[in-house]
Motif scaffolding. Structure first.
Motif, PDB file in Angstrom:
ATOM      1  N   ARG A  98       1.802   4.433 -10.568  1.00 25.58           N
ATOM      2  CA  ARG A  98       0.551   4.256 -11.319  1.00 25.58           C
ATOM      3  C   ARG A  98       0.228   5.500 -12.143  1.00 25.58           C
ATOM      4  O   ARG A  98      -0.143   5.401 -13.317  1.00 25.58           O
ATOM      5  N   ASP A  99       0.392   6.658 -11.545  1.00 28.80           N
ATOM      6  CA  ASP A  99       0.027   7.900 -12.215  1.00 28.80           C
ATOM      7  C   ASP A  99       1.042   8.323 -13.268  1.00 28.80           C
ATOM      8  O   ASP A  99       0.737   9.170 -14.117  1.00 28.80           O
ATOM      9  N   TYR A 100       2.249   7.786 -13.198  1.00 26.66           N
ATOM     10  CA  TYR A 100       3.278   8.132 -14.183  1.00 26.66           C
ATOM     11  C   TYR A 100       2.843   7.730 -15.584  1.00 26.66           C
ATOM     12  O   TYR A 100       2.994   8.489 -16.539  1.00 26.66           O
ATOM     13  N   PHE A 101       2.280   6.533 -15.736  1.00 35.23           N
ATOM     14  CA  PHE A 101       1.973   6.043 -17.092  1.00 35.23           C
ATOM     15  C   PHE A 101       0.705   6.664 -17.694  1.00 35.23           C
ATOM     16  O   PHE A 101       0.819   7.135 -18.842  1.00 35.23           O
ATOM     17  N   PRO A 102      -0.493   6.563 -17.150  1.00 37.62           N
ATOM     18  CA  PRO A 102      -0.924   5.867 -15.928  1.00 37.62           C
ATOM     19  C   PRO A 102      -1.306   4.405 -16.205  1.00 37.62           C
ATOM     20  O   PRO A 102      -1.416   3.998 -17.358  1.00 37.62           O
ATOM     21  N   ILE A 103      -1.525   3.648 -15.109  1.00 34.37           N
ATOM     22  CA  ILE A 103      -1.917   2.242 -15.191  1.00 34.37           C
ATOM     23  C   ILE A 103      -3.295   2.082 -14.553  1.00 34.37           C
ATOM     24  O   ILE A 103      -3.548   2.604 -13.471  1.00 34.37           O
ATOM     25  N   GLY A 138      -6.056  -0.570  -6.971  1.00 40.05           N
ATOM     26  CA  GLY A 138      -7.273  -0.948  -6.264  1.00 40.05           C
ATOM     27  C   GLY A 138      -7.719  -2.376  -6.462  1.00 40.05           C
ATOM     28  O   GLY A 138      -8.924  -2.651  -6.532  1.00 40.05           O
ATOM     29  N   PHE A 139      -6.768  -3.315  -6.499  1.00 35.66           N
ATOM     30  CA  PHE A 139      -7.134  -4.710  -6.740  1.00 35.66           C
ATOM     31  C   PHE A 139      -8.129  -5.221  -5.698  1.00 35.66           C
ATOM     32  O   PHE A 139      -9.144  -5.834  -6.043  1.00 35.66           O
ATOM     33  N   ASN A 177       0.801  -1.219   0.000  1.00 33.55           N
ATOM     34  CA  ASN A 177       0.000   0.000   0.000  1.00 33.55           C
ATOM     35  C   ASN A 177       0.837   1.274   0.000  1.00 33.55           C
ATOM     36  O   ASN A 177       0.294   2.365   0.192  1.00 33.55           O
ATOM     37  N   SER A 178       2.136   1.155  -0.243  1.00 28.84           N
ATOM     38  CA  SER A 178       3.016   2.313  -0.212  1.00 28.84           C
ATOM     39  C   SER A 178       2.600   3.370  -1.239  1.00 28.84           C
ATOM     40  O   SER A 178       2.164   3.059  -2.353  1.00 28.84           O
ATOM     41  N   VAL A 179       2.755   4.623  -0.865  1.00 29.82           N
ATOM     42  CA  VAL A 179       2.417   5.735  -1.756  1.00 29.82           C
ATOM     43  C   VAL A 179       3.300   5.744  -3.010  1.00 29.82           C
ATOM     44  O   VAL A 179       2.917   6.276  -4.055  1.00 29.82           O
ATOM     45  N   VAL A 180       4.476   5.126  -2.914  1.00 27.45           N
ATOM     46  CA  VAL A 180       5.384   5.070  -4.065  1.00 27.45           C
ATOM     47  C   VAL A 180       4.698   4.432  -5.261  1.00 27.45           C
ATOM     48  O   VAL A 180       4.828   4.891  -6.403  1.00 27.45           O
ATOM     49  N   ASN A 184      -0.377  -4.039 -10.783  1.00 27.56           N
ATOM     50  CA  ASN A 184      -1.766  -4.436 -10.545  1.00 27.56           C
ATOM     51  C   ASN A 184      -1.908  -5.560  -9.531  1.00 27.56           C
ATOM     52  O   ASN A 184      -2.897  -5.598  -8.792  1.00 27.56           O
ATOM     53  N   PHE A 185      -0.938  -6.493  -9.494  1.00 27.84           N
ATOM     54  CA  PHE A 185      -1.099  -7.673  -8.659  1.00 27.84           C
ATOM     55  C   PHE A 185      -0.127  -7.757  -7.486  1.00 27.84           C
ATOM     56  O   PHE A 185      -0.311  -8.589  -6.603  1.00 27.84           O
TER      57      PHE A 185
END
Length: 335
Positions: A85-90, A128-129, A77-80, A121-122
């Protein structure tokens, strides 16, 4: 009194996103070597006891990667990972509900160069899996050799990675209470050699071990296609039959991993480097394919379920490709 923090500026957000991706790329390209070097170097310092005690722990804990691993929710759950995720985003897309009373075997396609979509994702909660699939615990398979590296093995297991052997898969899939999901990147490291923008070639035609595994455990098969996974890096041309491709195959046979020669952008410039391009990835999880359990399935039974899986994967790709700007004349190719 409630304290409110001012939102981060856009430039700062982008720098944090880039830093998170650099950290992730480094973790797979250099962290393993650093962990090995640190483990050995400590023996020649006054902190030698750290490595000695870890070696004892490593021996005691050696079977853990085959026994479901050891996830650490704080790291997942790390903010990293949210910045990554937002870099691509994914994004992660669900097309059907999954019953938490069952176990599932998921085939992830394509591998891409570094399997960014599969990892985020996994192995993290950034997309948010657990919200999308409540009651399901994800596991992602990775080459067993990575779990032989001191310290690095613990980092891998913290996200839910497990070793890629039959014993490890069976441990996850045979749990009677259900609620476990095992994801296999079916094309593996060899498929990474064909990962380049616009490529939809999957190494799947003769890969049937995961299908046999699903039949032996009576586990539903779920196809996954990660749109944009191949668009993150350019790769040096290596057509089949070329000296480079032959060398890559030879190194893969020796070391167990492939060595794609890839490049993208840099940290402070966009012309060349190892940082992936900012291109969206959308990982679409398909519908479960029911599988009847049989302890020793025949080749014909495996082939039948395998063909059904190929058909469902093609259907998933065709139904969603228009949403992600894939030309109508582009189709999956199985080799």
């Amino acid at each position: 009194m409630k304290v409110e923090f001012a939102p981060l500026s856009v430039p700062l957000q982008r720098r944090l996103q880039t830093a998170s991706v650099v950290q992730w790329v480094f973790s797979f390209l250099g962290l393993a070597q650093c962990c090995t070097a640190a483990f050995i170097a400590l023996f020649f310092t006054r902190f030698w006891l750290v490595s000695a005690l870890y070696a004892v722990w490593w021996f005691i804990d050696r079977e853990k990667p085959c026994k479901g691993g050891r996830r650490i929710h704080a790291l997942r759950n790390s903010v990293v990972w949210r910045y990554m995720r937002d870099y691509f985003p994914i994004t992660l897309v669900k097309t059907a509900e999954l019953d938490p009373r069952q176990n599932y075997l998921m085939g992830f396609h394509p591998h891409g160069v570094l399997a960014a979509g599969a990892f985020l994702n996994f192995c993290t909660e950034a997309s948010g899996f657990s919200t999308l699939f409540p009651g399901i615990t994800p596991h992602l398979m990775m080459l067993s050799l990575w779990f032989r590296i001191p310290f690095f093995r613990d980092y891998l297991m913290s996200g839910g990675l497990v070793s890629s052997d039959k014993e490890s898969a069976s441990y996850v899939l045979q749990k009677p209470e259900g609620g476990n999901m095992l994801t296999i990147i079916v094309g593996g490291a060899q498929e990474a050699l064909d990962a380049r923008p616009g490529s939809y070639t999957l190494l799947l035609k003769n890969r049937k071990g995961f299908v046999r595994l699903a039949i032996e455990h009576g586990t539903p098969l779920v196809p996954i296609f990660s749109f944009g996974e191949n668009d993150l890096f350019e790769q040096v041309r290596n057509p089949k039959g070329s000296w480079l491709r032959q060398l890559q195959h030879r190194l893969q046979q020796i070391m167990g991993i492939s060595l794609p020669l890839f490049h993208a952008r840099g940290i402070f410039q966009y012309s060349f480097g190892l940082v992936p391009y900012r291109r969206p990835i959308c990982t679409v999880v398909g519908k479960p394919i029911p599988v009847l359990r049989k302890h020793r399935p025949s080749e014909e039974e495996v082939d039948r379920v395998h063909q059904k899986y190929l058909n469902e994967l093609c259907k998933l790709f065709e139904e969603h490709k228009a949403k992600y700007n894939i030309p109508e004349d582009k189709h999956l190719e199985f080799i």
